[in-house]
Enzyme design. Structure first.
Site, short mmCIF file in Angstrom:
data_model
loop_
_atom_site.label_atom_id
_atom_site.label_comp_id
_atom_site.label_asym_id
_atom_site.label_seq_id
_atom_site.Cartn_x
_atom_site.Cartn_y
_atom_site.Cartn_z
N HIS A 259 0.82 -1.21 0.00
CA HIS A 259 0.00 0.00 0.00
C HIS A 259 0.85 1.26 0.00
O HIS A 259 0.45 2.29 -0.53
CB HIS A 259 -0.92 0.02 1.21
CG HIS A 259 -1.80 1.24 1.27
ND1 HIS A 259 -1.43 2.40 1.89
CD2 HIS A 259 -3.03 1.49 0.73
CE1 HIS A 259 -2.39 3.31 1.75
NE2 HIS A 259 -3.37 2.78 1.07
N CYS A 260 2.06 1.20 0.56
CA CYS A 260 2.81 2.44 0.81
C CYS A 260 3.52 2.99 -0.42
O CYS A 260 3.25 4.10 -0.87
CB CYS A 260 3.80 2.21 1.94
SG CYS A 260 3.02 1.96 3.55
N ILE A 261 4.46 2.22 -0.97
CA ILE A 261 5.34 2.76 -2.01
C ILE A 261 4.58 3.13 -3.29
O ILE A 261 4.80 4.21 -3.85
CB ILE A 261 6.49 1.79 -2.32
CG1 ILE A 261 7.28 1.49 -1.04
CG2 ILE A 261 7.42 2.38 -3.37
CD1 ILE A 261 7.85 2.70 -0.37
#
Length: 419
Positions: A259-261
């Site tokens: 989900h983050c990068i």
């Protein structure tokens, strides 16, 4: 002291927080709209890699419960929002879950409640979106409630750093709200880092992941150049890493996942363009480079097959590791999906193996994990290592493969082709 806590969202962010808050002696309720998730938790079953069934049993014994009814917010001292914030159309942040959670809080919270947003978002969300929703009906921040942002820093599968021993950044919309949030988190985690305000806390999370996104793009771009120049980039990175200052190692791969990068830098880019009217060129370039890696991987594989006088069309290709990160079952934004789709579009017959996944969905198709790994490796025309799970003996597998393409630099065998 905040004794009663409601954590909205019981996924990869909310459930670890509920665990640590429960172990700290707080009375915790996990609020989630998914009935299956709630029923599973209340029966002692975890759906998150970093929280075991045993952890859930300990939580239940200590008074934790999961619920779908937002009325559980009534009576809570602290409510923490840990709901998904995906990108919608045209990479526009989708804050519908955050808005829904906030409206539920506004309906049920009691005077003096601390509200904390942990869901990743663009700078200004806590002040400009959450605060007005909570200040309906004449309520005022610091008089009737406190409001802060604290970015989640969960790193799934990390054996060293979990929620408790990872420093927690906290910024309130006012100094009093910062102080109140600081008090709450100090009862749950080892180190809390207060910052000037909510906007600084929101931007800190985006800077962390934008930094990673851009540096991964740098080595991904270098991997292409180094391949053409006959240079072993993995050896180059190892050499550069011997410098005790001024260098941090990042590694190329088949794309970015989780989900983050792939998501968070777009929140920062969106807000810069929306508020300032200018592009965030570093983020956009990194997105272009990293987004092109699945196509590059498939092209490299096709070249390798051609060198063996084999066509991609009709070739059998085994994908090893389809999760976005090693040693976990999380498949969110995994680069295995675009790699698989591109291989199918070129006429390849694909199969997969992943020790963490039994069934893999690719578009409208479902694939069952190969039951005999070594036999599957020997039978395939080509094997692509997309995720290097620790259970894989990659050099042994490479020795058995007709063609072994290592996108993670994990092999030592001369037989393997490395990205």
């Amino acid at each position: 002291m905040d004794n009663k806590v409601v954590v909205i969202g019981q996924g990869y962010v909310g459930l670890p927080l509920a665990l640590e808050a429960t172990l700290a002696g707080l009375t915790v309720t996990g609020l989630d709209l998914n009935r299956g998730t709630v029923d599973g938790l209340n029966s002692g079953k975890s759906h998150v890699d970093d929280v075991s069934d045993g952890d859930i049993e300990r939580m239940l014994e200590a008074g934790y419960k999961a619920a779908t009814d937002p009325s559980v917010i009534s009576g809570a001292d602290t409510v923490v929002i840990c709901v998904p914030t995906p990108l919608g159309e045209a990479s526009k942040p989708d804050l519908s879950a955050v808005i829904g959670a906030t409206k539920s809080i506004a309906r049920y919270m009691m005077p003096g409640t601390l509200v904390v947003l942990e869901s990743t978002t663009y700078p200004g969300t806590t002040d400009d979106l959450i605060r007005p929703l909570l200040e309906t009906d004449g309520l005022l921040v610091d008089r009737d409630f406190h409001l802060a942002f604290s970015p989640e820093r969960i790193d799934p599968g990390n054996p060293t750093y979990g929620l408790k021993n990872t420093p927690k950044v906290v910024g309130g919309v006012t100094p009093a709200s910062t102080a109140r949030a600081l008090e709450f988190y100090q009862s749950v985690v080892d180190v809390v880092v207060p910052v000037r305000g909510a906007r600084e806390a929101e931007t800190a999370k985006l800077l962390e992941n934008t930094y990673r996104h851009i540096n991964i793009a740098l080595v991904n771009e270098m991997s292409r150049f180094c391949h053409e120049l006959g240079i072993d980039l993995w050896d180059v990175i190892d050499a550069a890493s011997t410098k005790p200052f001024g260098f941090q190692a990042f590694y190329p791969g088949p794309g970015v996942g989780g989900h983050c990068i792939p998501i968070d830098p777009n929140y920062l880019s969106y807000e810069v363009k929306r508020k300032l009217g200018v592009p965030f060129r570093f983020v956009e370039l990194a997105e272009e480079v990293n987004g092109a890696m699945p196509k590059y991987v498939v092209e490299r594989l096709q070249d390798a097959l051609n060198d063996q006088s084999k066509a991609m069309k009709g070739a059998t290709v085994l994908l090893l590791g389809v999760t976005y990160k090693k040693n976990i079952a999380d498949q969110r934004e995994s680069p295995a999906i675009p790699v698989g789709e591109l291989l199918k579009a070129k006429g390849a017959t694909i199969s997969f193996h992943d020790p963490k996944i039994q069934t893999w969905k690719l578009g409208n198709a479902e694939y069952e994990r190969e039951s005999e790994l070594e036999q599957a490796v020997m039978d395939a025309d080509a094997v692509i290592l997309l995720q290097n799970h620790e259970s894989y003996d990659v050099d042994a597998l490479a020795s058995k493969a007709s063609l072994f393409f290592d996108t993670r630099g994990a092999t030592k065998s001369e037989k393997a082709i490395r990205l």
